[in-house]
Enzyme design. Structure first.
Site, PDB file in Angstrom:
ATOM      1  N   HIS A  97      53.438 -15.048 -17.601  1.00  0.00           N
ATOM      2  CA  HIS A  97      52.191 -16.151 -17.529  1.00  0.00           C
ATOM      3  C   HIS A  97      51.863 -16.897 -18.782  1.00  0.00           C
ATOM      4  CE1 HIS A  97      47.736 -16.274 -18.438  1.00  0.00           C
ATOM      5  NE2 HIS A  97      47.562 -16.064 -17.062  1.00  0.00           N
ATOM      6  N   PRO A  98      51.185 -17.829 -18.731  1.00  0.00           N
ATOM      7  CA  PRO A  98      51.408 -18.930 -19.880  1.00  0.00           C
ATOM      8  C   PRO A  98      50.886 -18.067 -21.150  1.00  0.00           C
ATOM      9  CG  PRO A  98      50.305 -19.737 -17.984  1.00  0.00           C
ATOM     10  CD  PRO A  98      50.720 -18.411 -17.383  1.00  0.00           C
ATOM     11  N   ARG A  99      50.255 -17.099 -21.206  1.00  0.00           N
ATOM     12  CA  ARG A  99      50.013 -16.444 -22.577  1.00  0.00           C
ATOM     13  C   ARG A  99      51.129 -15.884 -23.120  1.00  0.00           C
ATOM     14  NH1 ARG A  99      44.849 -14.449 -23.815  1.00  0.00           N
ATOM     15  NH2 ARG A  99      46.318 -13.679 -25.542  1.00  0.00           N
ATOM     16  N   LYS A 100      52.122 -15.586 -22.485  1.00  0.00           N
ATOM     17  CA  LYS A 100      53.305 -14.887 -22.883  1.00  0.00           C
ATOM     18  C   LYS A 100      54.386 -16.061 -23.631  1.00  0.00           C
ATOM     19  CE  LYS A 100      51.799 -11.285 -20.914  1.00  0.00           C
ATOM     20  NZ  LYS A 100      50.549 -11.902 -20.308  1.00  0.00           N
ATOM     21  N   VAL A 101      55.356 -15.416 -24.214  1.00  0.00           N
ATOM     22  CA  VAL A 101      56.182 -16.177 -25.113  1.00  0.00           C
ATOM     23  C   VAL A 101      57.053 -17.291 -24.406  1.00  0.00           C
ATOM     24  CG1 VAL A 101      57.928 -16.108 -26.917  1.00  0.00           C
ATOM     25  CG2 VAL A 101      56.088 -14.372 -26.982  1.00  0.00           C
TER      26      VAL A 101
END
Length: 384
Positions: free
Chosen positions: A182-186
């Protein structure tokens, strides 16, 4: 505006996606196979299976293990709600246990207390990228003949000291580890997920079930010079990753070491900027863990109003998020009294905030965040 997170995507990812779009093969195909191979090699797993999200990865993990009605799965309430929901998808019962307040991760001692004859599995969440105590959890699972599943949604690039060396999260220690992109991940593919395992039979089931239970994959049928009629062997799902996502993921994977290094530098800088404020508790790694610092979570002092602090920072153009949610407080679970005390989980949700962190964050923006937070906390302390 300083966002809570910002994915690092460049012309390289754009060109990789463009090439796949122009190739004519955009669904699950050769790029997915290559991404799986690259990811498995990086984390040290014999098998990696790409899917559409970490939620679908967790669901596949439980479904492949044939966990269902009457079974119990121990996990943390202090996690994104998908962790608990995946247990419910299978008709099993989530049993919530409390966290270690030092790491925000599931407490192995609380897991031990919650095991019953109906317990089939433990889902241990590497919360915010901070590795769980896998040594204790794996020993516990082996002792009670239950399955350990790692919800590693946030943990790509995190490491743990095991067997006398630093090893990446995703190298099999339990049965299965599940990741998110997901875009919140690294690293990100927009949406997407991955399962790793050392069990070839489980990997076979993942691949069968992610594609409707189809006996012959699309790639085989389209590449065959003979007519092939497929069968549908089980009730499966459409949990496939596209080749567009996989091509982006392969470029992101090349950046992973650099991204983690930059985040670790930013986390250390936050420690320098905020470490002297009395009562503000900063996150800390156990000696056996190296976090990828997917998130940076601070515990507010005393009776400081979490929402008021967050609103003040937002008014100054700084995004934050509340402490990680507790699933047992949400509507689908709120009518069921928890079997076990979840005091530390609730405190973590109510008294913590996540500060902005992303690889390209400047020192000036970090200083702006730290200054705004300390000013607000000083005002709260004065008027409390």
């Amino acid at each position: 505006m300083i966002p809570i997170a910002l994915p690092l995507l460049s012309e390289e990812e754009a060109e990789a996606a463009r090439a796949i779009v122009l190739s004519g093969w955009v669904s699950q195909g050769p790029q997915v196979v290559a991404f799986e191979r690259d990811f498995a090699a990086l984390v040290g797993a014999p098998y990696a299976c790409a899917v559409s999200s970490c939620t679908t990865a967790l669901h596949l993990a439980l479904a492949a293990l044939e966990i269902g009605p009457g079974d119990e799965v121990i996990t943390a309430s202090h996690s994104f709600i998908a962790t608990a929901n995946c247990i419910r998808y299978c008709g099993a019962t989530p049993v919530f246990v409390d966290i270690d307040p030092a790491t925000y991760n599931i407490d192995p001692n609380r897991v031990a207390e919650a095991i019953t004859p109906r317990t089939r599995a433990v889902i241990a969440v590497h919360q915010m990228g901070m590795p769980c105590d896998l040594a204790a959890l794996a020993a516990l699972a082996d002792r009670h003949n239950i399955v350990l599943i790692e919800d590693a949604a946030c943990a790509a690039g995190s490491q743990i000291w095991m067997n006398g060396d630093w090893e990446r999260i995703g190298k099999p220690r339990g049965k299965i580890a599940c990741f998110s992109f997901h875009p919140r991940k690294v690293i990100t593919t927009g949406e997407g997920g991955m399962l790793t395992t050392a069990d070839p039979e489980l990997d076979r089931k993942f691949r069968l079930m992610r594609q409707h239970g189809m006996s012959v994959p699309d790639t085989v049928r389209h590449g065959s010079s003979q007519v092939i009629f497929e069968d549908y062997l089980v009730v499966g799902f459409n949990y496939r990753m596209t080749d567009i996502q996989a091509a982006v993921g392969r470029k992101q994977l090349e950046r992973l070491a650099q991204l983690v290094s930059q985040r670790r530098t930013i986390a250390a800088r936050y420690g320098e900027l905020l470490g002297n404020f009395e009562g503000l508790r900063l996150p800390a790694e156990p000696g056996w863990a190296k976090s990828n610092w997917q998130s940076y979570c601070v515990r507010l002092p005393g009776r400081v109003d979490q929402r008021a602090v967050m609103q003040s920072l937002l008014d100054q153009g700084i995004a934050t998020r509340r402490g990680i949610m507790c699933a047992h407080r949400e509507a689908p679970y709120a009518n069921e009294k928890p079997r076990h005390d979840l005091h530390q989980s609730e405190l973590a949700q109510d008294n913590s905030i996540l500060l902005p962190i992303y690889a390209q964050m400047s020192e000036q923006d970090q200083e702006r965040v730290a200054d705004a937070l300390t000013r607000e906390l000083q005002a709260c302390v004065v008027y409390s």
